[in-house]
Design an enzyme around this catalytic site. Structure first.
Site, mmCIF file in Angstrom:
data_model
loop_
_atom_site.group_PDB
_atom_site.id
_atom_site.type_symbol
_atom_site.label_atom_id
_atom_site.label_comp_id
_atom_site.label_asym_id
_atom_site.label_seq_id
_atom_site.Cartn_x
_atom_site.Cartn_y
_atom_site.Cartn_z
ATOM 1 N NE ARG A 130 -3.555 2.444 2.445
ATOM 2 C CZ ARG A 130 -3.615 3.199 3.544
ATOM 3 N NH1 ARG A 130 -3.065 2.776 4.680
ATOM 4 N NH2 ARG A 130 -4.228 4.347 3.536
ATOM 5 C CE1 TYR B 97 -0.844 1.838 13.475
ATOM 6 C CE2 TYR B 97 -2.871 2.919 12.805
ATOM 7 C CZ TYR B 97 -1.600 2.457 12.504
ATOM 8 O OH TYR B 97 -1.090 2.620 11.245
ATOM 9 C CB THR C 269 -5.603 -0.784 4.832
ATOM 10 O OG1 THR C 269 -6.654 -0.210 5.617
ATOM 11 C CG2 THR C 269 -6.210 -1.505 3.639
ATOM 12 C CD GLU C 270 -2.234 3.296 8.120
ATOM 13 O OE1 GLU C 270 -2.069 3.641 9.321
ATOM 14 O OE2 GLU C 270 -2.329 4.109 7.192
ATOM 15 C CG ASN C 271 -2.389 -4.132 13.501
ATOM 16 O OD1 ASN C 271 -1.815 -5.213 13.621
ATOM 17 N ND2 ASN C 271 -2.904 -3.481 14.524
#
Length: 419
Positions: A72, A262, A313-315
């Site tokens: 990404r 998060y 898509t984010e972590n």
């Protein structure tokens, strides 16, 4: 037929970047000016980033060598449209080369159209509160996708719209540095409208699959009283529910939804920051965020109510201690696997971040990367043991492969890349 895999063979694995955080020299953006204004919350300039603008091909090769099959990234609006209605062919051709290099490495592309930054001219004319902001954004999307769309697999329309609104228009922590509760809510809804236009622009220009990517913290009231519970419900609506329901209720909200998770946040109406500090004894990151793996499982279930396939898509975790990153990866991947077992359609995991990079107002201090970068020594890339651990999970589909791979690398060994 039984399998000992936690994730199927077609699951997507990767890591993420954002243009402003890695490219360097993004002088035409609102963020560049925010960084250089001593009155703002920004601690330092992004400067040269990690010079990804020039090193992208080697960076993609490195990520592919680490077992990634997806990546990404974002394209930079401020480079592509340096003045209103004036598009840079040089910038667009640069991003064609970037996306071609990505395909040459066999990496599925998730391309973000708006990742926090806007051109300075867009900010100067009112940014997201200008009456024609959505139409101006749509113009950029159409032009970018007309040129680049054939090289894109997944379009991420807007990155974390609720955080653009919260940080920029209520907390004043990001550009434009405003603290206005009315504008906060207005901007959130404007960004939802912008997402819808970006989906339509994608449909007109390419076969890419568009989706919104949202940060979904697990919110909890800090006290069990009526006022705190009501305030929690209000923030839950404005930060989480508004966007999931907006996608679900849209005529065309896209083909998928990106979940970015998060932390757990304790909501406190008595706090000037809206949130209370994590309870004493809670593990926190360099960002002060509370580590709570099961929150990812819970928020995947909430996101699934939009009725779309999901991708994480984010972590990730900001830490200098890669052993903590290994623990974080293991616990959160287990949470994703559990959500899948419980019926949630999660099809990929993209870690934040690929590299240690510029972390917005916090500067270069927080270390989120699977790959370290020696910015004082030629921007040398240094994969961390956690990177090899994630590679083993991607290769086998088993979370249990993580720690043996890390152990074979050695947590205390400094691995030097050839890149």
């Amino acid at each position: 037929m039984t399998t000992d895999r936690d994730f199927p063979e077609d699951f997507l694995w990767g890591a993420a970047t954002a243009a402003h955080q890695v490219e360097g020299g993004n002088t035409n953006s609102d963020w560049w000016h925010f960084e250089h204004d001593p009155k703002t919350a920004a601690r330092e300039s992004s400067g040269d980033g990690i010079d990804h603008f020039h090193r992208y091909a080697d960076d993609f090769a490195l990520l592919a060598s680490l077992g990634h099959n997806a990546h990404r990234l974002s394209i930079e609006w401020a480079r592509i449209e340096p003045a209103p209605g004036e598009f840079s062919d040089a910038a667009l051709q640069h991003y064609r080369r970037v996306l071609t290099a990505l395909k040459e490495q066999g990496l599925v592309s998730f391309v973000t159209l708006h990742h926090f930054t806007v051109p300075k001219w867009f900010a100067d004319r009112g940014g997201w509160v200008a009456p024609d902001a959505v139409a101006v954004f749509e113009r950029y999307c159409l032009r970018a996708l007309e040129v680049l769309g054939d090289l894109i697999d997944f379009v991420c329309t807007i990155n974390e719209p609720q955080m653009v609104a919260l940080h920029g228009y209520l907390e004043g922590y990001h550009p434009p540095g405003v603290t206005n509760a009315v504008l906060w809510k207005r901007v959130g809804r404007t960004l939802l409208a912008a997402h819808t236009r970006a989906v339509a622009a994608t449909r007109r220009t390419s076969d890419a699959q568009p989706g919104l990517v949202v940060q979904l913290p697990l919110l909890a009231p800090v006290r069990d009283d009526a006022v705190t519970r009501a305030f929690h419900d209000h923030l839950q609506h404005e930060i989480v529910d508004l966007y999931i329901e907006g996608v679900a209720e849209s005529d065309d909200g896209g083909d998928w939804l990106g979940v970015q998770y998060y932390r757990k946040n304790w909501v406190d109406p008595a706090s000037p920051t809206l949130f209370a500090a994590p309870p004493v004894g809670t593990q926190v990151t360099q960002m002060g965020w509370a580590v709570h793996p099961d929150g990812l499982r819970q928020m995947l279930h909430r996101a699934a109510e939009a009725g779309l396939p999901l991708y994480v898509t984010e972590n990730g975790i900001a830490t200098e201690n890669d052993a903590e990153r290994v623990d974080y990866l293991e616990s959160h991947l287990l949470a994703v696997g559990q959500a899948r077992t419980e019926g949630v359609d999660v099809r990929g995991y993209i870690h934040w971040s690929a590299f240690d990079n510029f972390e917005w107002s916090e500067g270069y201090g927080p270390k989120f990367g699977l790959i370290g970068v020696d910015r004082a020594n030629g921007f040398t890339r240094m994969p961390k043991p956690s990177a090899f651990g994630l590679a083993a999970v991607a290769d086998t589909g088993r979370v249990a492969a993580l720690r043996p791979a890390v152990a074979s690398t050695g947590l205390r060994a400094e691995y030097k890349s050839a890149y």
